[in-house]
Scaffold this active site. Structure first.
Site, PDB file in Angstrom:
ATOM      1  N   HIS A  47       2.248 -48.728  42.416  1.00  0.00           N
ATOM      2  CA  HIS A  47       0.905 -48.798  41.838  1.00  0.00           C
ATOM      3  C   HIS A  47       0.032 -47.632  42.303  1.00  0.00           C
ATOM      4  O   HIS A  47      -0.785 -47.120  41.553  1.00  0.00           O
ATOM      5  CB  HIS A  47       0.257 -50.134  42.231  1.00  0.00           C
ATOM      6  CG  HIS A  47      -0.964 -50.476  41.454  1.00  0.00           C
ATOM      7  ND1 HIS A  47      -0.912 -50.904  40.147  1.00  0.00           N
ATOM      8  CD2 HIS A  47      -2.280 -50.433  41.776  1.00  0.00           C
ATOM      9  CE1 HIS A  47      -2.139 -51.126  39.716  1.00  0.00           C
ATOM     10  NE2 HIS A  47      -2.995 -50.840  40.683  1.00  0.00           N
ATOM     11  N   HIS A  93      -4.454 -54.682  34.759  1.00  0.00           N
ATOM     12  CA  HIS A  93      -4.583 -55.724  35.778  1.00  0.00           C
ATOM     13  C   HIS A  93      -3.661 -56.868  35.369  1.00  0.00           C
ATOM     14  O   HIS A  93      -4.066 -58.022  35.247  1.00  0.00           O
ATOM     15  CB  HIS A  93      -6.047 -56.181  35.919  1.00  0.00           C
ATOM     16  CG  HIS A  93      -6.514 -56.134  37.347  1.00  0.00           C
ATOM     17  ND1 HIS A  93      -7.255 -57.112  37.939  1.00  0.00           N
ATOM     18  CD2 HIS A  93      -6.292 -55.221  38.324  1.00  0.00           C
ATOM     19  CE1 HIS A  93      -7.492 -56.802  39.206  1.00  0.00           C
ATOM     20  NE2 HIS A  93      -6.923 -55.650  39.459  1.00  0.00           N
TER      21      HIS A  93
END
Length: 719
Positions: A47, A93
């Protein structure tokens, strides 16, 4: 407090492979502390480090005369003339929204808004691209409700209009929904704020809300697949407070105007760790933090928890020391924390102190620029054969199959929960193509869209990547906007599987080709990998968010067809049904190849449409559902019927690219067709708008009956 022993299990729990841990030992020459292990885990996960994707991201076109700042900052910055810039980005998200849909989606909105205003821009628009499992799946309705509520509650309270996006359903997302959030803001082009620290001995200041234990390990969780332990990951989801974020926005913009800021970075993924490391690394400096000074809302927080917390509504800043009193006064006025938590140092060190103990002492540059980088093995996605047996269907039955599906039904149930008009500059609300927002105080406007057809990308990643960019280009063009630039949100499964990595590589190739051909450089973006549950991956979903400029509101194409208007198709129709919406919704099939994208035709046809905008009443691009769905949607929005001459399945439902349908007054249609011929652009009159029925060939149905299906199907499926 006794720190845990570093064991193989603990290393694995932090998402680090044995060879990566070995690399850590080589870098620091000793075993890491527990806090250091957490810091490496946060900075080296997928990420934050882009370790599987960096090699390929570098191939994307990122420059152009309009680009002020491309990838590498919090968001991309693009010139819109008159000394102004638009600043925008899209981010995922996904994992948090599947675990805790309301807060996961809400904090996705909060995070993307901070990415924009940390650069000095006031947010003016938001969008979201949502992918869910089948409506019949036991979890889907709960996820849809929670995600939409979360997006609405955060954006509405913060006060930013939600002007567009997309919602899709497919069984591939049953175990892993996607929530991609987009935000754009406006700033003066000469007043952009960047994140690189500069100057030695400068105060590092913590701004905003207090730090709690929410979101600890969130970035690492976002880089892992799901399995049956998913509920245990709930504490890794952050909790948002939009009213605090609104105060943070106003305080930051006031602070920036005061001339106090050297550099600023929002605390997003991996919180204090990532923001401090990025600021130091970009400025070629070290950072020393004293955690006792960090504002905390929970007692007995450890160094590990403070460094990895992803509590929301927080910023980190390097401050001009002489401005401390002025800066502190601004934050106190807005009732927000302002704390000097460290300083910049000349050595390449990330030094963390807590309770008079050294909790971490690491070479800062190795955390960011020396993160692992992989050239993952990949295999090309096998070529698909053309559709052998294109099915035929009664034209109205085909239309009903589409408009009764939540994929293609009217999405008012979603966007009516969002404030689309706050700030009073929204010119075109969601519902039909790109959203449009006026540039406040001017005659200019910005258009926003987000697009991808995951079925195409799975069947043919290169064409699917091209098509996502091309559709974004068409959506902007259809409102009269000149496409400026794009942001990408690349959602894929496990990159350690060569076939998944092959999808990623192919999609990047297609996106790059289309961005270059259509002058739409990628200026920001996000990669979200490991979107898998129990080994089953999502459809490859490289979402493209794009921004276009309407130089004057007089150039906007935002009307609706009127009774008697001629329907004209710009572009060539061959009747491509492979991977089409009709094939999927009416026949339950996903076979054949994705449609070919001719980038030269996309550009030529788009430029012709923009040049012809004065003679057009309304326009929309043709994509999923082809001519039939686009003509119906256009007519239904105007409360009119429509009659198309052809009743043939391929002509009506084919998904050939580079096409638009436009509504033209009857006395202007011939001139438009002549102009198209002169420009070498295929164009043909295909029918008329008007009346109270929808007729395709000889098949027809009352508009009221079809509108009722179209307007109720989404809520019926998920509510």
């Amino acid at each position: 407090m006794q720190e845990p022993q570093i064991t193989e299990d603990l290393i694995a729990a932090h998402g680090l492979k044995p060879d990566e841990y070995q690399r850590i030992l080589e870098i620091i020459g000793r075993e890491p502390t527990f806090t250091e292990l957490g810091i490496f885990s946060a900075m080296w996960n997928e990420h934050c480090s882009y370790k599987s994707s960096k090699k390929w991201l570098r191939t994307l076109p990122t420059k152009g005369p309009q680009v002020i700042c491309g990838p590498g900052e919090n968001a991309g910055v693009v010139d819109i003339g008159d000394g102004q810039a638009v600043i925008f980005k899209m981010e995922s998200h996904n994992h948090p929204s599947y675990i805790e849909p309301h807060q996961g989606a809400a904090t996705g909105v909060g995070g993307i808004l901070r990415d924009v205003f940390t650069m000095g821009a006031r947010p003016i628009a938001a969008m979201d691209s949502l992918s869910f499992g089948m409506p019949s799946h036991p979890k889907t309705a709960h996820l849809v409700k929670g995600v939409v509520e979360g997006i609405g509650s955060y954006g509405n309270c913060f006060g930013v209009p939600n002007v567009g996006g997309e919602v899709r359903f497919h069984p591939a997302y049953n175990g892993n929904c996607l929530v991609n959030a987009f935000a754009a803001g406006l700033a003066d082009a000469d007043k952009i704020f960047y994140s690189a620290a500069s100057g030695v001995g400068m105060p590092v200041v913590y701004l905003g809300a207090k730090t709690g234990r929410d979101g600890v390990g969130g970035a690492t969780m976002a880089s892992a697949e799901f399995d049956d332990t998913i509920e245990e990951k709930r504490p890794t989801v952050q909790v948002g407070d939009p009213f605090t974020e609104k105060r943070l926005l106003e305080a930051c913009l006031e602070l920036m105007a005061s001339g106090s800021v050297i550099s600023i970075q929002d605390m997003g993924a991996a919180g204090l760790t990532c923001s401090a490391v990025e600021m130091g690394d970009k400025g070629g400096l070290g950072i020393k933090l004293t955690l006792d000074q960090v504002p905390q809302r929970e007692v007995n927080m450890t160094a590990y928890e403070m460094m990895l917390s992803e509590s929301q509504e927080r910023m980190l800043m390097v401050l001009k020391p002489e401005k401390e009193a002025e800066a502190r006064a601004i934050f106190e006025k807005w009732d927000l924390d302002f704390a000097i938590v460290g300083e910049t140092i000349p050595e390449d060190r990330f030094l963390i102190l807590h309770g008079n103990e050294v909790k971490a002492d690491l070479p800062l540059s190795k955390l960011s620029s020396s993160a692992p980088e992989y050239d993952r093995p990949w295999v090309e996605t096998p070529k698909r054969d053309a559709l052998a047996d294109a099915p035929q269907i009664d034209a109205i039955a085909g239309l009903k199959a589409l408009i009764s599906s939540p994929n293609y039904a009217h999405k008012g149930w979603v966007w009516e929960q969002y404030d689309t008009m706050v700030m009073a500059d929204t010119v075109r609300i969601p519902g039909l193509g790109a959203g449009v927002v006026r540039v406040h105080g001017t005659d200019k406007a910005l258009a926003f869209t987000s697009d991808v057809t995951p079925r195409y990308v799975k069947a043919n990643p290169v064409e699917g990547g091209r098509q996502a960019v091309a559709e974004a280009y068409r959506n902007l063009t259809a409102v009269g906007a000149l496409p400026l630039a794009a942001t990408d949100n690349l959602n894929f499964g496990n990159p350690e599987k060569p076939e998944i990595m092959g999808q990623f590589v192919g999609a990047i190739k297609g996106i790059g080709e289309a961005c270059a051909a259509l002058d739409m450089p990628i200026v920001s973006g996000n990669v979200s990998l490991y979107n898998e549950t129990d080994g089953k991956g999502i459809l490859p979903t490289p979402t493209i968010g794009a921004v276009g400029l309407v130089a004057s509101l007089e150039d906007l194409i935002a009307g609706q067809p009127q009774d008697g208007d001629v329907a004209v198709v710009i572009g060539e129709t061959a009747g491509h049904l492979g991977q089409s919406a009709l094939l999927s919704e009416a026949f339950g099939r996903e076979d054949g190849d994705a449609p070919h994208v001719d980038l030269a035709a996309e550009r030529r046809n788009g430029e012709f449409l923009r040049a012809s905008r004065k003679s057009l009443r309304a326009a929309t691009d043709l994509s999923d559902g082809g001519l039939a769905l686009a003509a119906f949607e256009m007519a239904e929005a105007a409360g009119l019927g429509v009659a198309l001459e052809s009743g043939e399945t391929g002509q009506l439902f084919g998904e050939d690219q580079a096409r638009y349908i436009v509504a033209v007054a009857a006395d202007k249609a011939e001139a438009l067709l002549d102009a198209a011929r002169a420009a070498g652009v295929p164009a043909s009159a295909v029918g008329r708008f008007g009346g109270r029925t929808v007729r395709f060939g000889t098949a027809e149905a009352p508009l009221a009956e079809l509108a009722s299906i179209y307007r109720s199907a989404f809520a019926a499926a998920v509510a």
